[in-house]
Design a protein around this motif. Structure first.
Motif, PDB file in Angstrom:
ATOM      1  N   SER A   1       0.727  -1.476  -0.146  1.00 21.09           N
ATOM      2  CA  SER A   1       0.332   0.215  -0.074  1.00 21.09           C
ATOM      3  C   SER A   1       0.700   1.499   0.135  1.00 21.09           C
ATOM      4  N   GLU A   2       0.446   2.061  -0.316  1.00 20.68           N
ATOM      5  CA  GLU A   2       1.427   3.637  -1.044  1.00 20.68           C
ATOM      6  C   GLU A   2       0.570   4.305   0.170  1.00 20.68           C
ATOM      7  N   ILE A   3       1.352   5.005   0.794  1.00 23.49           N
ATOM      8  CA  ILE A   3       1.317   6.440   2.004  1.00 23.49           C
ATOM      9  C   ILE A   3       1.749   7.155   2.027  1.00 23.49           C
ATOM     10  N   LYS A   4       1.281   8.212   1.570  1.00 26.83           N
ATOM     11  CA  LYS A   4       0.728   9.569   1.737  1.00 26.83           C
ATOM     12  C   LYS A   4       1.143  10.602   2.530  1.00 26.83           C
ATOM     13  N   LYS A   5       2.141  10.934   1.183  1.00 22.80           N
ATOM     14  CA  LYS A   5       3.188  12.450   2.758  1.00 22.80           C
ATOM     15  C   LYS A   5       2.377  13.194   3.362  1.00 22.80           C
ATOM     16  N   GLY A   6       2.800  12.928   4.608  1.00 18.88           N
ATOM     17  CA  GLY A   6       1.736  13.537   5.941  1.00 18.88           C
ATOM     18  C   GLY A   6       0.813  12.676   6.774  1.00 18.88           C
ATOM     19  N   VAL A   7       1.030  11.473   6.351  1.00 21.00           N
ATOM     20  CA  VAL A   7       0.140  10.473   6.771  1.00 21.00           C
ATOM     21  C   VAL A   7       0.573   9.719   7.479  1.00 21.00           C
ATOM     22  N   SER A   8      -0.189   9.584   8.682  1.00 24.43           N
ATOM     23  CA  SER A   8       0.488   8.603   9.948  1.00 24.43           C
ATOM     24  C   SER A   8       0.636   7.521   9.796  1.00 24.43           C
ATOM     25  N   GLU A   9       1.341   6.483   8.592  1.00 33.50           N
ATOM     26  CA  GLU A   9       0.773   5.462   8.486  1.00 33.50           C
ATOM     27  C   GLU A   9       1.439   4.201   8.080  1.00 33.50           C
ATOM     28  N   VAL A  10       1.322   3.146   8.075  1.00 30.30           N
ATOM     29  CA  VAL A  10       2.426   1.985   7.779  1.00 30.30           C
ATOM     30  C   VAL A  10       2.145   1.492   6.528  1.00 30.30           C
ATOM     31  N   THR A  11       2.995   1.004   5.667  1.00 32.77           N
ATOM     32  CA  THR A  11       2.538   0.508   4.075  1.00 32.77           C
ATOM     33  C   THR A  11       2.410  -0.984   4.849  1.00 32.77           C
ATOM     34  N   ARG A  12       1.134  -2.196   4.056  1.00 32.16           N
ATOM     35  CA  ARG A  12       0.424  -2.999   4.537  1.00 32.16           C
ATOM     36  C   ARG A  12       0.797  -3.524   3.230  1.00 32.16           C
ATOM     37  N   PRO A  13       0.587  -4.970   3.535  1.00 30.32           N
ATOM     38  CA  PRO A  13       1.100  -5.914   2.141  1.00 30.32           C
ATOM     39  C   PRO A  13      -0.676  -5.830   1.440  1.00 30.32           C
ATOM     40  N   GLN A  14      -0.103  -6.214   0.342  1.00 38.07           N
ATOM     41  CA  GLN A  14      -1.226  -6.794  -0.196  1.00 38.07           C
ATOM     42  C   GLN A  14      -1.663  -7.326  -1.172  1.00 38.07           C
ATOM     43  N   ASN A  15      -0.942  -8.618  -1.619  1.00 36.69           N
ATOM     44  CA  ASN A  15      -1.162  -9.910  -2.211  1.00 36.69           C
ATOM     45  C   ASN A  15      -0.333 -11.024  -1.531  1.00 36.69           C
ATOM     46  N   LEU A  16       0.727 -10.591   0.055  1.00 33.27           N
ATOM     47  CA  LEU A  16       1.352 -11.878   0.219  1.00 33.27           C
ATOM     48  C   LEU A  16       1.145 -11.179   1.761  1.00 33.27           C
ATOM     49  N   ASP A  17       2.259 -12.888   2.423  1.00 34.23           N
ATOM     50  CA  ASP A  17       1.864 -12.375   3.995  1.00 34.23           C
ATOM     51  C   ASP A  17       3.244 -12.642   4.227  1.00 34.23           C
ATOM     52  N   PRO A  18       3.567 -11.765   4.723  1.00 36.19           N
ATOM     53  CA  PRO A  18       5.407 -11.626   5.068  1.00 36.19           C
ATOM     54  C   PRO A  18       5.505 -12.682   5.733  1.00 36.19           C
ATOM     55  N   ALA A  19       5.200 -13.502   6.360  1.00 40.38           N
ATOM     56  CA  ALA A  19       5.069 -14.202   7.666  1.00 40.38           C
ATOM     57  C   ALA A  19       5.550 -15.733   6.766  1.00 40.38           C
ATOM     58  N   LYS A  20       4.827 -16.116   5.361  1.00 40.90           N
ATOM     59  CA  LYS A  20       5.074 -16.468   4.661  1.00 40.90           C
ATOM     60  C   LYS A  20       4.933 -16.649   3.585  1.00 40.90           C
TER      61      LYS A  20
END
Length: 371
Positions: free
Chosen positions: A121-140
């Motif tokens: 996921s894209e994070i816009k400037k000035g937004v306090s969010e973290v990026t998140r996976p869209q099509n995978l599970d980082p743990a797997k």
């Protein structure tokens, strides 16, 4: 208009369509409001629809242009919309898609490519969010080569029946995608895509390794190819061709026999240059002469290259496995040729054509070794 592998980019899409669609459809049209594009389209056998200013704006869509075209052509039942910026598209793909529409009953078919890319996921400037996976599970996290990937619409072509387009759709009804092979999926969106697409077409294109053979004979018309319409005279007052350079020597070193042909009697001027190649002058039937040479050397036409300039060269250009013309060749010769040089006649066009032959053969041979 910039040239793509020696021909206008629009010609590539016209030839793709003529090689593919005309086997199963009726005709090929180019929709344009540009005079030069119209000229190129007609020159290479397409019909032209002059689109109106209303559908020629920067904000106009392909669907707008197609709907306008259909308003003038009630006889059309199926439209295959091919993008000129997709020169790697192969006619065999178009034939398969046409059959999906005509024989399998699909209302619309569009092109997709498979990509093995993980999205975040894209994070816009000035937004306090973290990026998140869209099509995978980082743990797997899978290895990308073990993952099926995802299908992405790539815009190379859209086929649809008229009733869908009348409703404002290019995709709908009984719908299917057609997955393009990786080697055919390059589209020209930015400058860097241009050389990449050229290399792909050289290696995998519809005039590539399936049809090419090693060139053994290059026939060059003296008039308009080695000369530029002016008369140059040597110190002993003998007419000499303007454009020789080392092109003929280059060809001969690579095992390609060079023979010259002319409608005029220029034997003395050619001999004065000591080119070391056969020349046939005062020729009234160039095709017969080249045919005799081919048989004498026990070659097929795919092993013959021909560089011509005039209407008298057209039949030889059509027959040859590789054919070229100078940039200032007549329209009939340009239409028959597979390569249009950037150089005019008498200005190194034979050298440019020779380098094009070697480049194409090297790509074909390289591809053959890897397969």
């Amino acid at each position: 208009m910039p040239l793509f592998l020696g021909v206008p980019l629009k010609q590539i899409s016209v030839l793709e369509a003529k090689c593919g669609l005309q086997l199963v459809f009726i005709c090929v049209w180019v929709s344009t409001d540009h005079d030069e594009i119209e000229k190129v389209a007609k020159q290479f056998g397409a019909k032209v629809h002059r689109r109106s200013s209303e559908v020629s704006k920067d904000s106009s869509t392909s669907l707008d242009a197609i709907k306008e075209f259909l308003s003038y052509h009630d006889e059309v039942d199926i439209v295959g919309n091919i993008q000129a910026t997709s020169p790697c598209l192969h006619p065999t793909d178009l034939i398969q898609v046409a059959k999906m529409i005509q024989e399998d009953g699909f209302d619309s078919v569009f092109s997709v490519v498979r990509r093995h890319q993980f999205r975040w996921s894209e994070i816009k400037k000035g937004v306090s969010e973290v990026t998140r996976p869209q099509n995978l599970d980082p743990a797997k996290r899978p290895r990308r080569q073990d993952w099926d990937g995802e299908l992405y619409e790539n815009g190379s072509f859209y086929f649809a029946k008229k009733h869908l387009i009348d409703k404002g759709y290019l995709q709908g009804g009984k719908m299917a995608y057609y997955e393009m092979r990786a080697e055919h999926r390059v589209d020209i969106d930015v400058d860097i895509d241009w050389p990449i697409a050229e290399q792909r077409v050289l290696r995998y294109g519809y005039f590539g390794k399936e049809t090419l053979k090693e060139v053994k004979l290059l026939v060059c018309a003296v008039d308009g190819c080695l000369t530029n319409g002016h008369i140059d005279v040597s110190e002993d007052q003998k007419e000499i061709p303007c454009d020789i350079r080392d092109a003929i020597g280059l060809l001969q070193k690579r095992g390609v026999q060079v023979r010259l042909i002319s409608e005029r009697d220029c034997s003395k001027s050619v001999a004065a240059m000591k080119l070391g190649c056969m020349v046939e002058v005062s020729v009234t039937d160039k095709l017969k002469v080249v045919e005799d040479w081919r048989k004498e050397m026990k070659l097929c036409w795919k092993q013959v290259a021909y560089l011509g300039n005039e209407e008298s060269d057209v039949e030889c250009l059509k027959k040859a496995g590789m054919s070229g013309v100078p940039a200032d060749a007549c329209a009939a010769a340009q239409k028959a040729a597979g390569y249009i040089c950037k150089s005019n006649g008498g200005c190194a066009s034979i050298r440019e054509f020779a380098e094009h032959i070697f480049l194409l053969m090297e790509k074909v041979n390289s591809a053959g070794k890897k397969t």
